[in-house]
Design a protein around this motif. Sequence first.
Motif, PDB file in Angstrom:
ATOM      1  N   LEU A  31      40.308 115.519  86.420  1.00 53.08           N
ATOM      2  CA  LEU A  31      39.901 114.123  86.231  1.00 53.08           C
ATOM      3  C   LEU A  31      38.444 113.928  86.654  1.00 53.08           C
ATOM      4  O   LEU A  31      37.698 113.186  85.998  1.00 53.08           O
ATOM      5  CB  LEU A  31      40.808 113.203  87.042  1.00 53.08           C
ATOM      6  N   ALA A  32      38.027 114.578  87.746  1.00 56.70           N
ATOM      7  CA  ALA A  32      36.642 114.447  88.199  1.00 56.70           C
ATOM      8  C   ALA A  32      35.677 114.924  87.128  1.00 56.70           C
ATOM      9  O   ALA A  32      34.662 114.275  86.844  1.00 56.70           O
ATOM     10  CB  ALA A  32      36.442 115.231  89.499  1.00 56.70           C
ATOM     11  N   LEU A  33      35.991 116.056  86.505  1.00 57.16           N
ATOM     12  CA  LEU A  33      35.107 116.597  85.468  1.00 57.16           C
ATOM     13  C   LEU A  33      35.117 115.722  84.217  1.00 57.16           C
ATOM     14  O   LEU A  33      34.067 115.432  83.637  1.00 57.16           O
ATOM     15  CB  LEU A  33      35.527 118.022  85.117  1.00 57.16           C
ATOM     16  N   GLY A  37      32.054 113.483  82.959  1.00 57.72           N
ATOM     17  CA  GLY A  37      31.528 113.636  81.605  1.00 57.72           C
ATOM     18  C   GLY A  37      31.471 112.327  80.852  1.00 57.72           C
ATOM     19  O   GLY A  37      30.511 112.052  80.114  1.00 57.72           O
ATOM     20  N   LEU A  38      32.495 111.481  81.043  1.00 54.23           N
ATOM     21  CA  LEU A  38      32.485 110.175  80.383  1.00 54.23           C
ATOM     22  C   LEU A  38      31.363 109.288  80.922  1.00 54.23           C
ATOM     23  O   LEU A  38      30.748 108.521  80.167  1.00 54.23           O
ATOM     24  CB  LEU A  38      33.839 109.486  80.573  1.00 54.23           C
ATOM     25  N   ALA A  39      31.099 109.388  82.222  1.00 52.76           N
ATOM     26  CA  ALA A  39      29.981 108.623  82.785  1.00 52.76           C
ATOM     27  C   ALA A  39      28.671 109.046  82.117  1.00 52.76           C
ATOM     28  O   ALA A  39      27.819 108.207  81.790  1.00 52.76           O
ATOM     29  CB  ALA A  39      29.905 108.846  84.296  1.00 52.76           C
ATOM     30  N   SER A 108      26.184 111.286  87.567  1.00 54.29           N
ATOM     31  CA  SER A 108      27.401 111.161  86.759  1.00 54.29           C
ATOM     32  C   SER A 108      28.521 112.014  87.346  1.00 54.29           C
ATOM     33  O   SER A 108      29.684 111.587  87.401  1.00 54.29           O
ATOM     34  CB  SER A 108      27.116 111.581  85.317  1.00 54.29           C
ATOM     35  N   LEU A 109      28.183 113.221  87.791  1.00 53.48           N
ATOM     36  CA  LEU A 109      29.193 114.091  88.387  1.00 53.48           C
ATOM     37  C   LEU A 109      29.721 113.508  89.689  1.00 53.48           C
ATOM     38  O   LEU A 109      30.927 113.556  89.963  1.00 53.48           O
ATOM     39  CB  LEU A 109      28.596 115.475  88.633  1.00 53.48           C
ATOM     40  N   VAL A 110      28.831 112.948  90.503  1.00 54.56           N
ATOM     41  CA  VAL A 110      29.274 112.290  91.741  1.00 54.56           C
ATOM     42  C   VAL A 110      30.251 111.161  91.416  1.00 54.56           C
ATOM     43  O   VAL A 110      31.275 111.000  92.081  1.00 54.56           O
ATOM     44  CB  VAL A 110      28.069 111.756  92.531  1.00 54.56           C
ATOM     45  N   ALA A 131      47.343 104.361  89.322  1.00 55.90           N
ATOM     46  CA  ALA A 131      46.265 105.033  90.053  1.00 55.90           C
ATOM     47  C   ALA A 131      45.231 105.604  89.089  1.00 55.90           C
ATOM     48  O   ALA A 131      44.036 105.611  89.378  1.00 55.90           O
ATOM     49  CB  ALA A 131      46.843 106.151  90.925  1.00 55.90           C
ATOM     50  N   LEU A 132      45.701 106.076  87.932  1.00 53.18           N
ATOM     51  CA  LEU A 132      44.768 106.600  86.937  1.00 53.18           C
ATOM     52  C   LEU A 132      43.844 105.500  86.420  1.00 53.18           C
ATOM     53  O   LEU A 132      42.644 105.718  86.233  1.00 53.18           O
ATOM     54  CB  LEU A 132      45.542 107.225  85.781  1.00 53.18           C
ATOM     55  N   VAL A 133      44.387 104.317  86.203  1.00 52.41           N
ATOM     56  CA  VAL A 133      43.558 103.192  85.754  1.00 52.41           C
ATOM     57  C   VAL A 133      42.548 102.824  86.833  1.00 52.41           C
ATOM     58  O   VAL A 133      41.366 102.579  86.555  1.00 52.41           O
ATOM     59  CB  VAL A 133      44.430 101.978  85.391  1.00 52.41           C
ATOM     60  N   ILE A 134      42.997 102.804  88.093  1.00 53.12           N
ATOM     61  CA  ILE A 134      42.089 102.479  89.191  1.00 53.12           C
ATOM     62  C   ILE A 134      40.978 103.521  89.286  1.00 53.12           C
ATOM     63  O   ILE A 134      39.792 103.190  89.398  1.00 53.12           O
ATOM     64  CB  ILE A 134      42.862 102.395  90.521  1.00 53.12           C
ATOM     65  N   GLY A 135      41.352 104.806  89.239  1.00 46.09           N
ATOM     66  CA  GLY A 135      40.351 105.856  89.316  1.00 46.09           C
ATOM     67  C   GLY A 135      39.380 105.816  88.143  1.00 46.09           C
ATOM     68  O   GLY A 135      38.166 105.964  88.315  1.00 46.09           O
ATOM     69  N   ALA A 136      39.917 105.595  86.937  1.00 49.45           N
ATOM     70  CA  ALA A 136      39.068 105.569  85.740  1.00 49.45           C
ATOM     71  C   ALA A 136      38.077 104.421  85.771  1.00 49.45           C
ATOM     72  O   ALA A 136      36.974 104.528  85.216  1.00 49.45           O
ATOM     73  CB  ALA A 136      39.936 105.484  84.490  1.00 49.45           C
ATOM     74  N   SER A 137      38.437 103.312  86.420  1.00 51.61           N
ATOM     75  CA  SER A 137      37.520 102.168  86.467  1.00 51.61           C
ATOM     76  C   SER A 137      36.229 102.508  87.197  1.00 51.61           C
ATOM     77  O   SER A 137      35.220 101.817  87.041  1.00 51.61           O
ATOM     78  CB  SER A 137      38.200 100.967  87.131  1.00 51.61           C
ATOM     79  N   THR A 138      36.222 103.598  87.972  1.00 54.56           N
ATOM     80  CA  THR A 138      35.005 104.038  88.654  1.00 54.56           C
ATOM     81  C   THR A 138      33.868 104.250  87.667  1.00 54.56           C
ATOM     82  O   THR A 138      32.709 103.934  87.950  1.00 54.56           O
ATOM     83  CB  THR A 138      35.273 105.344  89.429  1.00 54.56           C
ATOM     84  N   VAL A 139      34.198 104.799  86.507  1.00 51.56           N
ATOM     85  CA  VAL A 139      33.159 105.069  85.511  1.00 51.56           C
ATOM     86  C   VAL A 139      33.320 104.238  84.239  1.00 51.56           C
ATOM     87  O   VAL A 139      32.387 104.143  83.437  1.00 51.56           O
ATOM     88  CB  VAL A 139      33.123 106.565  85.128  1.00 51.56           C
ATOM     89  N   LEU A 140      34.488 103.620  84.046  1.00 46.31           N
ATOM     90  CA  LEU A 140      34.735 102.884  82.806  1.00 46.31           C
ATOM     91  C   LEU A 140      34.656 101.374  82.961  1.00 46.31           C
ATOM     92  O   LEU A 140      34.811 100.648  81.972  1.00 46.31           O
ATOM     93  CB  LEU A 140      36.109 103.267  82.232  1.00 46.31           C
ATOM     94  N   ALA A 141      34.427 100.865  84.165  1.00 45.21           N
ATOM     95  CA  ALA A 141      34.201  99.425  84.320  1.00 45.21           C
ATOM     96  C   ALA A 141      33.072  99.020  83.374  1.00 45.21           C
ATOM     97  O   ALA A 141      31.996  99.627  83.391  1.00 45.21           O
ATOM     98  CB  ALA A 141      33.844  99.088  85.762  1.00 45.21           C
TER      99      ALA A 141
END
Length: 448
Positions: A31-33, A37-39, A108-110, A131-141
Amino acid sequence: MTRLLDLSPSTPRTSPWPSGTGRTLAIGAFLALVLGGLAWLRLPAVARDTFWAEDGRNFVQSAMFHGWGDLFTPYGGYLHLLPRVLANTAVMAVPLDGYALFMSGAASLVAGVCAGIVWMVSRQHVGSGWALVIGASTVLAPLAAREVLGNAANIHTILMWTLFWVLLYTPTRRSTAALLALFALVAALTEVQAVFLLPLLLWRSRSRLRRIVYGGTLAGVLAQLLCVLLSPRKQTAFGHVEPLSYPYGFVINALMPIVLPTRAIGPVLSTTAQLVPLLLVAAFGAAFLVLLRGASSTARVIVSAALLLAVLTYVAGVYTTPLDLYDYASHSPAQLRAVWLARYGVLPSMLVISALCVAAGDRTRTRPEREGMRRSEAVRKGVAFGVVTLLLLSFACFFSPSDTRRSHGPAWQPQVVQAREECAEGAAAVTLAQTLGWSVEVPCGRIR
């Protein structure tokens, strides 16, 4: 290695991890990678090769002239440890023409790593999907790509967000607590607003392993406060912000980007004034009331903390940078049509999203037993389905930002090519342009 993280099911009351510790750790790394990458992909190509604000003029330039000795040099009244680490790494390990790309990629990697951490620790309180939605919002907000993603200067926003979730987590191993304490120390040495998280240290403070994490947080916060006293921030922004503009601006920057394209926010405001913001507040408020029925005390504490922190950080950001751009309540319809969206809304937006997810995905929710309670639970599940649908659509539809404020350059690599020609003609140093009219001075010795 897998024992460094709480991935064992040996303590089911505090550890959410399923059997297969290696698998969970691998998922977190994956997920981090992916999210990192999405960021990176959310930024236009020219933005990736363009320095944002302090990244070039302050951090990279300081690294070129002072090296690693600048790690704890204050800027703007507080410490910026991680941006300076990234800048010094760029200067030490990357060719000159790759500095801007490295800073964008490393930031972006951070962000991706932070998203993975948030996913892992938030699973202690919500189901894996939430939790996946919460984590994804880090870069997808939606608003994050405008100024926060892909630059080191604003990575503190993402560290603050991650630290909030780290402080809500109860470790079950000393090694895990030590790693989280190290992260907390770095985060607090990068973001002065970590002081707002100190009340969370009172929650479940009897846990010895929590105290280890708290120690890292306190050490960083105390260092920041000492820096504020010894090197106070100079006022660089001047303007006026009416009291009503704070709640109005909060809705504009934290809530509206979740449901509207950023290009549409101005036209909607100029046409409807406060009507749409009031409707949004009512809709979000109703959603929280329904979702929190039967919620555990832990979920209620997390939701309350997230919403209070969202308001506090937005108000603090605008109050310390009082620009007329943020005085939304005094703007004319023409001004609202060209409304200015602030990076101060990114963290609040993430916190609102996470509060919705916690309210909807509470792991310890009581099960309804009576018929009336079962009907209420059906309504709650319907609202929860609506919330996750809204968030996923928001992440997908608003993935590509309308403007990152670096979308038009100036790109770094073409300037380096030109600088080599100037240095070949005998110049001692060259000045390269970046965003906001700022510039970076580069010695010709480094270019050669």
